[in-house]
Motif scaffolding. Structure first.
Motif, mmCIF file in Angstrom:
data_model
loop_
_atom_site.group_PDB
_atom_site.id
_atom_site.type_symbol
_atom_site.label_atom_id
_atom_site.label_comp_id
_atom_site.label_asym_id
_atom_site.label_seq_id
_atom_site.Cartn_x
_atom_site.Cartn_y
_atom_site.Cartn_z
ATOM 1 N N LEU A 21 7.836 3.755 6.672
ATOM 2 C CA LEU A 21 6.389 3.695 6.110
ATOM 3 C C LEU A 21 6.316 3.972 4.495
ATOM 4 O O LEU A 21 7.042 4.730 4.018
ATOM 5 C CB LEU A 21 5.458 4.848 6.801
ATOM 6 N N ALA A 22 5.784 3.259 3.970
ATOM 7 C CA ALA A 22 5.365 3.438 2.540
ATOM 8 C C ALA A 22 3.768 3.625 2.193
ATOM 9 O O ALA A 22 3.215 2.971 2.740
ATOM 10 C CB ALA A 22 5.920 2.123 1.702
ATOM 11 N N ILE A 23 3.582 4.550 1.290
ATOM 12 C CA ILE A 23 2.137 4.829 0.914
ATOM 13 C C ILE A 23 1.938 4.379 -0.606
ATOM 14 O O ILE A 23 2.819 5.079 -1.589
ATOM 15 C CB ILE A 23 1.917 6.077 1.185
ATOM 16 N N LEU A 36 -6.889 11.696 -0.029
ATOM 17 C CA LEU A 36 -6.642 10.688 0.568
ATOM 18 C C LEU A 36 -4.971 10.600 1.019
ATOM 19 O O LEU A 36 -4.779 10.303 2.063
ATOM 20 C CB LEU A 36 -6.997 9.310 0.028
ATOM 21 N N LEU A 37 -4.293 10.928 -0.116
ATOM 22 C CA LEU A 37 -2.798 10.892 0.177
ATOM 23 C C LEU A 37 -2.518 12.131 1.147
ATOM 24 O O LEU A 37 -1.491 11.873 2.080
ATOM 25 C CB LEU A 37 -2.017 11.047 -1.352
ATOM 26 N N ASP A 38 -3.039 13.142 1.278
ATOM 27 C CA ASP A 38 -2.848 14.275 2.008
ATOM 28 C C ASP A 38 -2.989 13.946 3.508
ATOM 29 O O ASP A 38 -2.366 14.146 4.289
ATOM 30 C CB ASP A 38 -3.697 15.513 1.669
ATOM 31 N N GLY A 39 -4.097 13.241 3.662
ATOM 32 C CA GLY A 39 -4.454 12.767 4.891
ATOM 33 C C GLY A 39 -3.289 11.772 5.354
ATOM 34 O O GLY A 39 -2.782 11.709 6.394
ATOM 35 N N ALA A 40 -2.993 10.797 4.568
ATOM 36 C CA ALA A 40 -1.834 9.815 5.009
ATOM 37 C C ALA A 40 -0.746 10.667 5.121
ATOM 38 O O ALA A 40 -0.202 10.072 6.452
ATOM 39 C CB ALA A 40 -1.660 8.841 3.911
ATOM 40 N N LEU A 41 -0.216 11.368 4.626
ATOM 41 C CA LEU A 41 1.048 12.264 4.808
ATOM 42 C C LEU A 41 0.833 13.065 6.275
ATOM 43 O O LEU A 41 2.002 13.203 6.993
ATOM 44 C CB LEU A 41 1.296 13.109 3.631
ATOM 45 N N PRO A 52 8.054 9.327 4.297
ATOM 46 C CA PRO A 52 7.497 8.260 3.858
ATOM 47 C C PRO A 52 7.603 8.136 2.306
ATOM 48 O O PRO A 52 7.524 9.159 1.490
ATOM 49 C CB PRO A 52 6.104 8.446 4.332
ATOM 50 N N THR A 53 7.732 6.631 2.130
ATOM 51 C CA THR A 53 8.043 6.745 0.659
ATOM 52 C C THR A 53 6.494 6.654 -0.179
ATOM 53 O O THR A 53 5.619 5.988 0.375
ATOM 54 C CB THR A 53 8.740 5.337 0.305
ATOM 55 N N VAL A 71 6.259 -4.439 1.392
ATOM 56 C CA VAL A 71 6.315 -5.052 2.630
ATOM 57 C C VAL A 71 7.560 -5.602 3.129
ATOM 58 O O VAL A 71 8.145 -5.775 4.045
ATOM 59 C CB VAL A 71 5.082 -5.989 2.693
ATOM 60 N N GLU A 72 8.522 -5.932 2.029
ATOM 61 C CA GLU A 72 9.908 -6.424 2.267
ATOM 62 C C GLU A 72 10.816 -5.298 2.778
ATOM 63 O O GLU A 72 11.760 -5.646 3.481
ATOM 64 C CB GLU A 72 10.425 -6.677 1.037
ATOM 65 N N GLU A 73 10.601 -4.048 2.833
ATOM 66 C CA GLU A 73 11.378 -2.988 3.091
ATOM 67 C C GLU A 73 10.809 -2.251 4.099
ATOM 68 O O GLU A 73 11.703 -1.351 4.674
ATOM 69 C CB GLU A 73 11.914 -2.216 1.784
ATOM 70 N N TYR A 74 9.588 -2.164 4.409
ATOM 71 C CA TYR A 74 8.869 -1.211 5.227
ATOM 72 C C TYR A 74 8.349 -1.843 6.297
ATOM 73 O O TYR A 74 7.988 -2.986 6.389
ATOM 74 C CB TYR A 74 7.845 -0.432 4.481
ATOM 75 N N ASP A 75 8.295 -1.222 7.501
ATOM 76 C CA ASP A 75 7.417 -1.578 8.758
ATOM 77 C C ASP A 75 5.877 -1.522 8.505
ATOM 78 O O ASP A 75 5.396 -2.430 9.118
ATOM 79 C CB ASP A 75 7.803 -0.680 9.769
ATOM 80 N N ALA A 76 5.614 -0.875 7.665
ATOM 81 C CA ALA A 76 4.037 -0.547 7.251
ATOM 82 C C ALA A 76 3.758 0.046 6.225
ATOM 83 O O ALA A 76 4.625 0.976 5.573
ATOM 84 C CB ALA A 76 3.167 0.405 8.434
ATOM 85 N N VAL A 77 2.691 -0.428 5.392
ATOM 86 C CA VAL A 77 2.350 -0.061 4.128
ATOM 87 C C VAL A 77 0.890 0.174 4.180
ATOM 88 O O VAL A 77 0.090 -0.244 4.891
ATOM 89 C CB VAL A 77 2.760 -1.098 2.940
#
Length: 157
Positions: A21-23, A36-41, A52-53, A71-77
């Motif tokens: 996962l990348a954020i 928002l970032l805290d929620g994503a993490l 996650p990156t 998206v080239e390196e991660y399953d989801a962004v």
């Protein structure tokens, strides 16, 4: 603000814990973006994803190009940003560019891109959606859960 009818996150650790996962998060409006970032993490942790990156970009306009790279390196962004309406058409241009750009990245790459971009008339609307203490919604968490659940759904086709 509605929130009514939103699905409950169903993060199944068995299916999500090995996902990459990348954020990508904008930097404007620090208080809202931190929420928002805290929620994503937190969603990543709930899904069993340990590291996650996280990539920070200057603003919401830069989210699509960063997502296209990731998206080239991660399953989801997951893309996180906030745009607050001002007195010029800048709001409309940035919101449209981010929405269309992130949609294009997702469709062309066939990689789920969580849309955690808040488009608000005022700062309070952003605070209410940022997952902060007293917020009514947690759009960072929701966008991350949606992206991860979409990966699982697509793999089960």
């Amino acid at each position: 603000m509605s929130g009514a009818g939103a699905p409950q996150a169903n993060l199944k650790r068995k299916e999500t814990k090995k996902l990459k996962l990348a954020i990508v998060a904008a930097s404007w409006h620090t208080q809202i973006m931190d929420g928002l970032l805290d929620g994503a993490l937190r969603a990543a942790t709930d899904a069993g994803i340990k590291k996650p990156t996280v990539v920070r970009v200057p603003g919401t306009f830069e989210l699509p190009v960063a997502a296209a790279h990731l998206v080239e390196e991660y399953d989801a962004v997951v893309a996180l940003g906030v745009v607050i309406r001002g007195g010029t058409p800048h709001f409309d241009y940035v919101c449209e560019a981010a929405t269309q750009g992130l949609t294009k990245v997702a469709v062309e790459s066939k990689t789920p891109v969580g849309f955690g971009v808040l488009t608000c008339d005022n700062e309070q609307q952003g605070i209410d959606r940022a997952g902060l203490a007293g917020s009514q919604e947690d759009k960072g968490y929701e966008a991350t859960a949606a992206a991860l659940e979409t990966v699982v759904a697509l793999r089960n086709i």
